[in-house]
Motif scaffolding. Structure first.
Motif, PDB file in Angstrom:
ATOM      1  N   ASP A   1      13.425  -2.865  -2.078  1.00  0.00           N
ATOM      2  CA  ASP A   1      14.139  -1.918  -1.211  1.00  0.00           C
ATOM      3  C   ASP A   1      13.210  -1.361  -0.142  1.00  0.00           C
ATOM      4  O   ASP A   1      13.581  -1.240   1.033  1.00  0.00           O
ATOM      5  N   PHE A   2      11.997  -1.006  -0.561  1.00  0.00           N
ATOM      6  CA  PHE A   2      11.036  -0.466   0.408  1.00  0.00           C
ATOM      7  C   PHE A   2      10.645  -1.536   1.429  1.00  0.00           C
ATOM      8  O   PHE A   2      10.513  -1.249   2.625  1.00  0.00           O
TER       9      PHE A   2
ATOM     10  N   VAL B   1       0.833  -1.212   0.000  1.00  0.00           N
ATOM     11  CA  VAL B   1       0.000   0.000   0.000  1.00  0.00           C
ATOM     12  C   VAL B   1       0.860   1.251   0.000  1.00  0.00           C
ATOM     13  O   VAL B   1       0.699   2.149  -0.836  1.00  0.00           O
ATOM     14  N   ASP B   2       1.799   1.329   0.919  1.00  0.00           N
ATOM     15  CA  ASP B   2       2.562   2.573   1.061  1.00  0.00           C
ATOM     16  C   ASP B   2       3.616   2.745  -0.023  1.00  0.00           C
ATOM     17  O   ASP B   2       3.996   3.874  -0.346  1.00  0.00           O
ATOM     18  N   PHE B   3       4.096   1.660  -0.607  1.00  0.00           N
ATOM     19  CA  PHE B   3       5.035   1.792  -1.715  1.00  0.00           C
ATOM     20  C   PHE B   3       4.371   2.489  -2.896  1.00  0.00           C
ATOM     21  O   PHE B   3       4.918   3.464  -3.455  1.00  0.00           O
TER      22      PHE B   3
ATOM     23  N   SER C   1       5.285   7.877   3.807  1.00  0.00           N
ATOM     24  CA  SER C   1       4.337   8.630   2.975  1.00  0.00           C
ATOM     25  C   SER C   1       4.329  10.110   3.329  1.00  0.00           C
ATOM     26  O   SER C   1       4.299  10.972   2.446  1.00  0.00           O
ATOM     27  N   VAL C   2       4.370  10.404   4.623  1.00  0.00           N
ATOM     28  CA  VAL C   2       4.327  11.804   5.060  1.00  0.00           C
ATOM     29  C   VAL C   2       5.596  12.537   4.654  1.00  0.00           C
ATOM     30  O   VAL C   2       5.539  13.701   4.217  1.00  0.00           O
ATOM     31  N   ASP C   3       6.750  11.896   4.780  1.00  0.00           N
ATOM     32  CA  ASP C   3       8.006  12.553   4.393  1.00  0.00           C
ATOM     33  C   ASP C   3       8.065  12.817   2.888  1.00  0.00           C
ATOM     34  O   ASP C   3       8.630  13.833   2.455  1.00  0.00           O
TER      35      ASP C   3
ATOM     36  N   THR D   1      -5.041   9.100   2.697  1.00  0.00           N
ATOM     37  CA  THR D   1      -5.425   7.708   2.459  1.00  0.00           C
ATOM     38  C   THR D   1      -4.424   6.748   3.099  1.00  0.00           C
ATOM     39  O   THR D   1      -4.806   5.754   3.721  1.00  0.00           O
ATOM     40  N   SER D   2      -3.143   7.056   2.944  1.00  0.00           N
ATOM     41  CA  SER D   2      -2.101   6.224   3.565  1.00  0.00           C
ATOM     42  C   SER D   2      -2.271   6.176   5.076  1.00  0.00           C
ATOM     43  O   SER D   2      -2.235   5.098   5.689  1.00  0.00           O
ATOM     44  N   VAL D   3      -2.456   7.343   5.690  1.00  0.00           N
ATOM     45  CA  VAL D   3      -2.608   7.407   7.147  1.00  0.00           C
ATOM     46  C   VAL D   3      -3.858   6.652   7.590  1.00  0.00           C
ATOM     47  O   VAL D   3      -3.829   5.868   8.558  1.00  0.00           O
ATOM     48  N   ILE D   4      -4.968   6.844   6.872  1.00  0.00           N
ATOM     49  CA  ILE D   4      -6.229   6.199   7.249  1.00  0.00           C
ATOM     50  C   ILE D   4      -6.128   4.679   7.133  1.00  0.00           C
ATOM     51  O   ILE D   4      -6.556   3.944   8.030  1.00  0.00           O
TER      52      ILE D   4
END
Length: 552
Positions: free
Chosen positions: A183-184, A73-75, A167-169, A96-99
């Motif tokens: 890598d992620f 998801v976050d990648f 995601s935030v950075d 969306t990532s945070v939720i």
């Protein structure tokens, strides 16, 4: 064949835990293979990702699917955020990532907490059903998954915060996304710190992923020293006093005198420090042996002279994460946002309900109303509220992060209250400017006492259990039996004394000891490691002692 099956099969009885011999067998094999591929960055990262997945599977079984889901998801969200120049779309994507991440975390960690709180508040009888397990069982004829309870995946709180920071950075343009999902995946699942931290920030660790492996003699010396130090903290100073004294007292506080209960809390402060900082010391040491640097997570926290300084020294990776991703976005010490007031009101009301004391509820509500009225007509009062509301909210949420129970919220609130009280006390304290040794030690003693006695809400199994502990301390101190307790458990108290004394040693002394180790020849290092191993496993028990923070 059976042995091979045992090696690759998940077993709750034989997890890959730092204090277990099977982990060190795993690491020896993993390190040997790492030595064969570390020169090729892409191959190294892919290998460490796969070996980390294996480690997590051996620790948590099929919960590895949740880790892979978060990684995927976050990648892809991170890549999309970076490519987009439309601010609204970027904001929607990071939201969306945070939720998604917090929804997964809340489902596994807080489903019972929210359901029980709702039932308690509205007198309903809703039960938690593991819908994911029920859905998983539909794929086959056998019921592989248990649907009557939700089990918390090990380390989910830690790697969830790491994926959110990624995601935030990227959203804040502090970071370019990684090109390879392998890598992620390595960033998310790096096995030394995967299940209990320290929490790795994307902006600090991601740049290391693309760099070649460089392991200097200083890195090797520091890494092995950290591992040995961590094992001593965990197995001698944490597990020994827990098995031989603390657990007995906390299991039945009414069977021991108030003095024994107080000493158990003092010992618990040493236990939880030795347990958690011991884990992170080992994690940092293992990472150094592979050429990666993890953040410092503890800085002699019991040398703190106030509650605010304590939280700058304790679980630093969490404290700074909450500061940068929660406290500052909510307004920091400048102002309280609407979200600040709404969330704080919900948490405070829930906490008050947990006490089941109407006098306390009405007292707090009346005080809140009085302060609100003052704030309407007095700008100074309003300013004081705005500068402290987000601090209190951050500490309350930090408490809830530690556990799905109102007692953890109370613990976080008490720590927040301690920080706020000190902010005002230092303005009038005649001791604040006094830097003499006796003044400093007096402040350290007061801070340690405050931190220690708030931890009954951390260690107590329930509010009833906590009340029983308070009852023993308040009404059954039995000072005439104190010496008998000390004599009977003298080995435990000697270990506690040695633990606190070594903690309070000057940093220069600790650096000197580490310097002696670094300068010593290889045979001496081997001898030190052998002696440490013998001491640790002499104190070892057949009872499995998991790291305390695995439950978070």
């Amino acid at each position: 064949m059976n042995r091979l099956y045992d090696i690759f099969q998940f077993s709750e009885d034989f997890p890959l835990i730092f204090t277990q011999a099977n982990f060190w067998i795993f690491f020896a094999v993993a390190y040997f293979l790492f030595a064969l591929c570390y020169k090729k960055i892409a191959l190294r990262n892919s290998y460490l990702f796969l070996i980390s997945l294996f480690f997590y599977y051996k620790t948590s079984g099929l919960f590895i699917g949740i880790l892979i889901f978060s990684t995927l998801v976050d990648f892809f969200i991170g890549r999309t955020i970076y490519k987009s120049n439309h601010q609204t779309k970027r904001y929607a994507l990071v939201a969306t990532s945070v939720i998604i991440n917090l929804t997964v975390l809340c489902y596994f960690k807080y489903a019972y907490f929210f359901t029980d709180s709702f039932n308690m508040l509205f007198h309903t009888n809703y039960e938690v059903v593991n819908w994911l397990a029920q859905w998983g069982n539909t794929f086959n004829d056998q019921n592989y998954f248990t649907v009557d309870k939700i089990i918390l995946p090990v380390g989910i709180s830690f790697y969830t915060f790491q994926t959110i920071s990624y995601s935030v950075d990227i959203y804040r343009r502090k970071l370019k996304p990684l090109d390879s999902i392998l890598d992620f995946g390595f960033y998310v699942s790096f096995f030394p710190q995967l299940v209990a931290g320290p929490i790795v920030r994307a902006e600090n660790f991601v740049p290391q992923i693309s760099q070649p492996t460089v392991i200097t003699k200083a890195d090797f010396d520091a890494g092995t020293f950290m591992i040995l130090k961590g094992l001593i903290k965990k197995m001698l100073f944490a597990d020994f006093i827990a098995m031989h004294f603390l657990d007995r007292v906390f299991d039945a506080p009414e069977m021991f005198s108030g003095f024994a209960n107080v000493m158990a809390m003092i010992g618990y402060s040493l236990q939880i420090y030795g347990d958690f900082s011991g884990y992170t010391d080992i994690a940092i040491g293992l990472a150094l042996l592979m050429g990666f640097k993890l953040p410092v997570n503890f800085n002699s926290p019991y040398k703190a002279t106030n509650a605010g300084e304590f939280w700058k020294r304790w679980h630093i990776s969490l404290s700074t994460w909450l500061r940068d991703y929660l406290y500052i976005p909510l307004g920091g010490n400048r102002q309280g946002t609407a979200a600040s007031y709404i969330i704080l009101a919900i948490i405070v009301l829930g906490t008050l309900y947990a006490f089941q004391n109407l006098y306390l509820v009405f007292g707090v509500l009346a005080t809140a109303l009085f302060i609100y009225i003052l704030a309407l007509y007095n700008s100074n009062v309003k300013n004081h509220i705005n500068t402290n509301i987000n601090l209190m909210l951050t500490m309350l949420i930090g408490g809830l992060w530690h556990g799905a129970s109102w007692k953890f919220v109370i613990w976080g609130g008490l720590n927040g209250l301690g920080i706020v009280v000190y902010k005002y006390w230092r303005k009038i304290s005649p001791w604040e400017a006094n830097n003499r040794w006796y003044a400093r030690w007096w402040k350290i003693a007061i801070t340690l006492a405050f931190i220690t006695f708030t931890r009954i809400y951390f260690r107590g199994e329930s509010m009833d259990h906590i009340a029983r502990w308070y009852n023993q301390v308040a009404y059954h101190m039995d000072w005439h039996y104190a010496w008998d307790i000390i004599v009977h458990y003298q080995m435990v108290f000697w270990v506690m004394l040695i633990g606190y004394v070594t903690h309070w040693l000057p940093q220069t002394t600790k650096d000197t000891i580490e310097g002696w180790y670094a300068k010593s020849p290889i045979p001496v290092k081997i001898g030190v490691a052998a002696v440490t191993g013998i001491l640790c496993y002499q104190a070892f028990s057949t009872d499995f002692q998991p790291f305390i923070y695995f439950q978070f």
